[in-house]
Every structure is written in C-alpha cells, then in structure tokens.
Design a protein around this motif. Structure first.
Motif, mmCIF file in Angstrom:
data_model
loop_
_atom_site.group_PDB
_atom_site.id
_atom_site.type_symbol
_atom_site.label_atom_id
_atom_site.label_comp_id
_atom_site.label_asym_id
_atom_site.label_seq_id
_atom_site.Cartn_x
_atom_site.Cartn_y
_atom_site.Cartn_z
ATOM 1 N N VAL A 88 -42.762 -3.253 -99.074
ATOM 2 C CA VAL A 88 -42.349 -4.195 -100.115
ATOM 3 C C VAL A 88 -41.710 -3.364 -101.220
ATOM 4 O O VAL A 88 -42.358 -2.501 -101.809
ATOM 5 C CB VAL A 88 -43.543 -4.997 -100.683
ATOM 6 N N LYS A 89 -40.407 -3.605 -101.455
ATOM 7 C CA LYS A 89 -39.674 -2.920 -102.530
ATOM 8 C C LYS A 89 -39.080 -3.993 -103.423
ATOM 9 O O LYS A 89 -38.055 -4.581 -103.084
ATOM 10 C CB LYS A 89 -38.542 -2.074 -101.954
ATOM 11 N N GLY A 90 -39.741 -4.277 -104.528
ATOM 12 C CA GLY A 90 -39.284 -5.356 -105.386
ATOM 13 C C GLY A 90 -39.329 -6.662 -104.616
ATOM 14 O O GLY A 90 -40.379 -7.065 -104.117
ATOM 15 N N ARG A 91 -38.182 -7.324 -104.474
ATOM 16 C CA ARG A 91 -38.112 -8.593 -103.753
ATOM 17 C C ARG A 91 -37.721 -8.412 -102.288
ATOM 18 O O ARG A 91 -37.613 -9.382 -101.552
ATOM 19 C CB ARG A 91 -37.124 -9.532 -104.447
ATOM 20 N N MET A 92 -37.485 -7.165 -101.847
ATOM 21 C CA MET A 92 -37.126 -6.891 -100.459
ATOM 22 C C MET A 92 -38.397 -6.591 -99.664
ATOM 23 O O MET A 92 -39.197 -5.731 -100.054
ATOM 24 C CB MET A 92 -36.168 -5.699 -100.368
#
Length: 135
Positions: A88-92
C-alpha cells in the motif's frame, strides 16, 4: 481508507467456470477459461477485498494487470483465486494473485488498483464527457 488496509490481508474466492467465461474459437471440445475472463475475475476479486477496507464514498479503479495464465481450466470446473495485498503506497494498492483449479495451479500475477473518491471521479468524468461532446 481504513487502518485495516495493510500488506498481508488476503481473501480467496471460488469462481464457477460457466460457458460465458470460456473461449469458443477452438470448438466445443476445447472450451476453457478465457484469459480475458480471468483478468476480469482477478480485478473483481481484488476490488471485493479492497472494498472491505475503504471508507464510504471510496472505490477503486484498476491501473495495471500482470498475469501468467499457466494452465487450462475446463468449463464446469471451479477456480479458487487468492488475492493478497502486497503493498500500500498512498492510494495505490498492489496485490499478488494466485489461482488454481481442482487439478493444478492455473495463474499467478500482480494487480494494482488506485483508491478514488467516487464523487470526485464522477465530476472528472462528467467534465471529460462534456469536452468530448458526449454530455
């Protein structure tokens, strides 16, 4: 997005391979799970898992699919797709995917989805439709 949206969260879905999910271009004796149907099922399975960890008004859109479709699955068999949040990277959100039927592994891959605000997305799409002369 909820705090529960974390790497390692996983879900498995069972999918019945019906006629609609199969190819027909090699004849009835070679009706097997079509790769485009597999990709759609991967996207839906990942979205279903993700929705459990999103806030009201949020949803997601697919941005990338990498899949190895390694074995044929016959019509009327079932497939188990297991999707696991890898990152999970921010909203990605990136998922690892594995799939098997009752005989063998049939696929592996990765899928990325981007978490969006539904109302904002609807506004952006309406503006694009207007620019395109579709409104």
């Amino acid at each position: 997005m909820k705090a529960s949206l974390q790497a390692g969260v996983s879900a498995t879905e069972s999918i019945a391979i019906d006629r609609e999910r199969t190819i027909d271009f090699m004849g009835e004796k070679a009706r097997v799970y079509a790769t485009p149907s597999l990709v759609r099922d991967i996207e839906v399975s990942c979205r279903n898992l993700l929705l459990q960890h999103l806030d009201e008004g949020e949803d997601s859109v697919g941005t990338r699919v990498e899949v190895d479709h390694m074995a044929a699955t016959l019509m009327d068999m079932a497939v188990e797709l297991t999707v696991t949040i890898a990152e999970v990277k921010g909203r990605m959100v990136t998922f690892e995917i594995t799939g098997k039927d009752s005989v063998e592994p049939i696929c592996r891959g990765r899928h990325s989805r981007f978490v969006v605000d539904v109302a904002t997305t609807e506004q952006r799409l309406a503006a694009k439709a207007q620019k395109a002369g579709l409104a």
